[in-house]
Motif scaffolding. Sequence first.
Motif, short mmCIF file in Angstrom:
data_model
loop_
_atom_site.label_atom_id
_atom_site.label_comp_id
_atom_site.label_asym_id
_atom_site.label_seq_id
_atom_site.Cartn_x
_atom_site.Cartn_y
_atom_site.Cartn_z
N TRP A 234 -4.25 5.85 0.29
CA TRP A 234 -3.60 5.07 -0.24
C TRP A 234 -3.71 4.48 -1.51
O TRP A 234 -4.89 4.68 -1.87
CB TRP A 234 -3.10 3.69 0.68
N LYS B 91 -2.78 0.99 -4.34
CA LYS B 91 -2.11 -0.44 -4.44
C LYS B 91 -2.59 -0.67 -5.80
O LYS B 91 -3.54 -0.60 -6.59
CB LYS B 91 -2.69 -1.19 -3.64
N LEU C 221 0.85 -1.04 0.01
CA LEU C 221 -0.02 0.06 0.02
C LEU C 221 0.90 1.18 -0.08
O LEU C 221 1.59 1.32 1.09
CB LEU C 221 -1.02 -0.11 1.34
N HIS C 222 0.71 2.19 -1.08
CA HIS C 222 1.51 3.24 -1.14
C HIS C 222 0.65 4.49 -0.46
O HIS C 222 -0.37 4.82 -1.14
CB HIS C 222 1.61 3.81 -2.55
N GLY C 223 0.93 4.85 0.69
CA GLY C 223 0.13 5.66 1.26
C GLY C 223 0.66 7.45 1.62
O GLY C 223 2.00 7.37 1.38
#
Length: 128
Positions: free
Chosen positions: A28, A30, A21-23
């Motif tokens: 976020w 994904k 997960l890129h938050g």
Amino acid sequence: MEQLAVAPTEIPGLLILTLPLHGDARGWFKENWQRAKMTALGLPDFSPVQQNMSFNAQAGVTRGIHAEPWDKFISVATGRVFGAWVDLRDGDSFGQVFTAELGPDKAVFVPRGVANSYQTLADDTVYS
């Protein structure tokens, strides 16, 4: 942050995926499915037949057990579920059960002949 990973389970062909997960302050992002990356890690290259989403307003909702004649890719968009899978295929693994808790950072590849079900662990859970 965890890396994209694919891990086997006790049921042959049933795979658990760790999805990074890129938050940031907005929320976020994904990659729920990225063919080249996932097949390179051993996920079968399959062709989607159908794509469903299930919104579950309350924790405790139970759905399943479903077994279709095609492969499935299971993911949670928001919330958490307790998932259970049962191998219904003829052979040595018939009746084998696997369970796992899934959130947005986990996904499951379910081969045809393996039944899946889940129970929501949080309100406003979206299961795909």
